[in-house]
Scaffold this motif. Sequence first.
Motif, PDB file in Angstrom:
ATOM      1  N   UNK A  13      79.215  58.216 101.730  1.00  0.00           N
ATOM      2  CA  UNK A  13      78.048  59.086 101.545  1.00  0.00           C
ATOM      3  C   UNK A  13      78.323  60.504 102.040  1.00  0.00           C
ATOM      4  N   UNK A  14      79.013  60.624 103.175  1.00  0.00           N
ATOM      5  CA  UNK A  14      79.313  61.943 103.727  1.00  0.00           C
ATOM      6  C   UNK A  14      80.167  62.776 102.772  1.00  0.00           C
ATOM      7  N   UNK A  15      81.107  62.143 102.104  1.00  0.00           N
ATOM      8  CA  UNK A  15      81.952  62.852 101.144  1.00  0.00           C
ATOM      9  C   UNK A  15      81.133  63.334  99.947  1.00  0.00           C
ATOM     10  N   UNK A  16      80.253  62.459  99.438  1.00  0.00           N
ATOM     11  CA  UNK A  16      79.383  62.850  98.333  1.00  0.00           C
ATOM     12  C   UNK A  16      78.514  64.044  98.735  1.00  0.00           C
ATOM     13  N   UNK A  17      77.911  63.961  99.923  1.00  0.00           N
ATOM     14  CA  UNK A  17      77.030  65.027 100.386  1.00  0.00           C
ATOM     15  C   UNK A  17      77.787  66.343 100.573  1.00  0.00           C
ATOM     16  N   UNK A  18      79.002  66.256 101.045  1.00  0.00           N
ATOM     17  CA  UNK A  18      79.810  67.466 101.243  1.00  0.00           C
ATOM     18  C   UNK A  18      80.102  68.159  99.916  1.00  0.00           C
ATOM     19  N   UNK A  19      80.450  67.376  98.906  1.00  0.00           N
ATOM     20  CA  UNK A  19      80.723  67.947  97.586  1.00  0.00           C
ATOM     21  C   UNK A  19      79.438  68.515  96.984  1.00  0.00           C
ATOM     22  N   UNK A  20      78.315  67.808  97.120  1.00  0.00           N
ATOM     23  CA  UNK A  20      77.024  68.302  96.627  1.00  0.00           C
ATOM     24  C   UNK A  20      76.669  69.650  97.260  1.00  0.00           C
ATOM     25  N   UNK A  21      76.764  69.708  98.571  1.00  0.00           N
ATOM     26  CA  UNK A  21      76.275  70.890  99.293  1.00  0.00           C
ATOM     27  C   UNK A  21      77.211  72.076  99.220  1.00  0.00           C
ATOM     28  N   UNK A  22      78.505  71.842  99.348  1.00  0.00           N
ATOM     29  CA  UNK A  22      79.450  72.944  99.451  1.00  0.00           C
ATOM     30  C   UNK A  22      80.188  73.236  98.151  1.00  0.00           C
ATOM     31  N   UNK A  23      80.065  72.356  97.172  1.00  0.00           N
ATOM     32  CA  UNK A  23      80.775  72.547  95.914  1.00  0.00           C
ATOM     33  C   UNK A  23      80.054  73.478  94.964  1.00  0.00           C
ATOM     34  N   UNK A  24      80.804  73.997  94.021  1.00  0.00           N
ATOM     35  CA  UNK A  24      80.253  74.847  92.969  1.00  0.00           C
ATOM     36  C   UNK A  24      79.810  73.939  91.830  1.00  0.00           C
ATOM     37  N   UNK A  25      78.626  74.181  91.274  1.00  0.00           N
ATOM     38  CA  UNK A  25      78.133  73.290  90.221  1.00  0.00           C
ATOM     39  C   UNK A  25      78.011  74.013  88.892  1.00  0.00           C
ATOM     40  N   UNK A  26      78.320  73.280  87.847  1.00  0.00           N
ATOM     41  CA  UNK A  26      78.134  73.729  86.475  1.00  0.00           C
ATOM     42  C   UNK A  26      77.496  72.579  85.716  1.00  0.00           C
ATOM     43  N   UNK A  27      76.652  72.895  84.759  1.00  0.00           N
ATOM     44  CA  UNK A  27      75.944  71.836  84.054  1.00  0.00           C
ATOM     45  C   UNK A  27      75.915  72.108  82.556  1.00  0.00           C
ATOM     46  N   UNK A  28      75.801  71.037  81.811  1.00  0.00           N
ATOM     47  CA  UNK A  28      75.540  71.123  80.380  1.00  0.00           C
ATOM     48  C   UNK A  28      74.582  69.994  80.020  1.00  0.00           C
ATOM     49  N   UNK A  29      74.485  69.695  78.770  1.00  0.00           N
ATOM     50  CA  UNK A  29      73.499  68.734  78.294  1.00  0.00           C
ATOM     51  C   UNK A  29      73.744  67.322  78.838  1.00  0.00           C
ATOM     52  N   UNK A  30      74.998  66.941  78.970  1.00  0.00           N
ATOM     53  CA  UNK A  30      75.328  65.565  79.304  1.00  0.00           C
ATOM     54  C   UNK A  30      75.480  65.275  80.796  1.00  0.00           C
ATOM     55  N   UNK A  31      75.995  66.212  81.564  1.00  0.00           N
ATOM     56  CA  UNK A  31      76.207  65.939  82.981  1.00  0.00           C
ATOM     57  C   UNK A  31      76.329  67.222  83.780  1.00  0.00           C
ATOM     58  N   UNK A  32      76.317  67.056  85.111  1.00  0.00           N
ATOM     59  CA  UNK A  32      76.518  68.157  86.049  1.00  0.00           C
ATOM     60  C   UNK A  32      77.873  67.923  86.708  1.00  0.00           C
ATOM     61  N   UNK A  33      78.671  68.977  86.793  1.00  0.00           N
ATOM     62  CA  UNK A  33      79.999  68.906  87.390  1.00  0.00           C
ATOM     63  C   UNK A  33      80.006  69.711  88.679  1.00  0.00           C
ATOM     64  N   UNK A  34      80.321  69.054  89.789  1.00  0.00           N
ATOM     65  CA  UNK A  34      80.467  69.725  91.077  1.00  0.00           C
ATOM     66  C   UNK A  34      81.953  69.816  91.386  1.00  0.00           C
ATOM     67  N   UNK A  35      82.419  71.021  91.726  1.00  0.00           N
ATOM     68  CA  UNK A  35      83.824  71.255  92.052  1.00  0.00           C
ATOM     69  C   UNK A  35      83.892  71.741  93.493  1.00  0.00           C
ATOM     70  N   UNK A  36      84.685  71.053  94.303  1.00  0.00           N
ATOM     71  CA  UNK A  36      84.819  71.392  95.711  1.00  0.00           C
ATOM     72  C   UNK A  36      86.298  71.516  96.052  1.00  0.00           C
ATOM     73  N   UNK A  37      86.691  72.691  96.532  1.00  0.00           N
ATOM     74  CA  UNK A  37      88.085  72.917  96.890  1.00  0.00           C
ATOM     75  C   UNK A  37      88.280  72.510  98.341  1.00  0.00           C
ATOM     76  N   UNK A  38      89.090  71.472  98.543  1.00  0.00           N
ATOM     77  CA  UNK A  38      89.303  70.941  99.887  1.00  0.00           C
ATOM     78  C   UNK A  38      90.611  70.169  99.918  1.00  0.00           C
ATOM     79  N   UNK A  39      91.353  70.342 100.984  1.00  0.00           N
ATOM     80  CA  UNK A  39      92.588  69.565 101.135  1.00  0.00           C
ATOM     81  C   UNK A  39      92.281  68.143 101.595  1.00  0.00           C
ATOM     82  N   UNK A  40      91.204  67.976 102.357  1.00  0.00           N
ATOM     83  CA  UNK A  40      90.849  66.649 102.857  1.00  0.00           C
ATOM     84  C   UNK A  40      90.432  65.715 101.717  1.00  0.00           C
TER      85      UNK A  40
END
Length: 114
Positions: A13-40
């Motif tokens: 859950x912590x990993x999901x929340x980190x990507x949600x909060x700190x990642x960059x999001x882009x969306x289209x009709x079908x889905x939302x894409x969150x991109x998070x730059x992290x070495x961990x």
Amino acid sequence: MFELPRRRMLKRRNDFQRVYRQGKSLANRYFVLYVFESEALAGKVGFAAGKKLGCAVKRNRVKRLLRETYRLHSHELRPGIALLLVGRQAMLNAKCPAVEQSFLSLGKKAGIFQ
């Protein structure tokens, strides 16, 4: 044939929340894409489908489509990023090629490909 091993998937859950909060999001009709730059979390991916989409059968179909689309293009992704794909309502009636084209166009906008 490329596989998607479980060790490359976001599970905690912590990993999901980190990507949600700190990642960059882009969306289209079908889905939302969150991109998070992290070495961990580099090279990891998560798939989500909320309860608004319907029963478990529908949510699982959405996640299967997202997983297959990611699996087909995972070798083209640049290293050092974590992704989260969240399905939307329009994906319930979508076919795999449409979702794949949507992923490619959104991925190019996000700059996740090599």
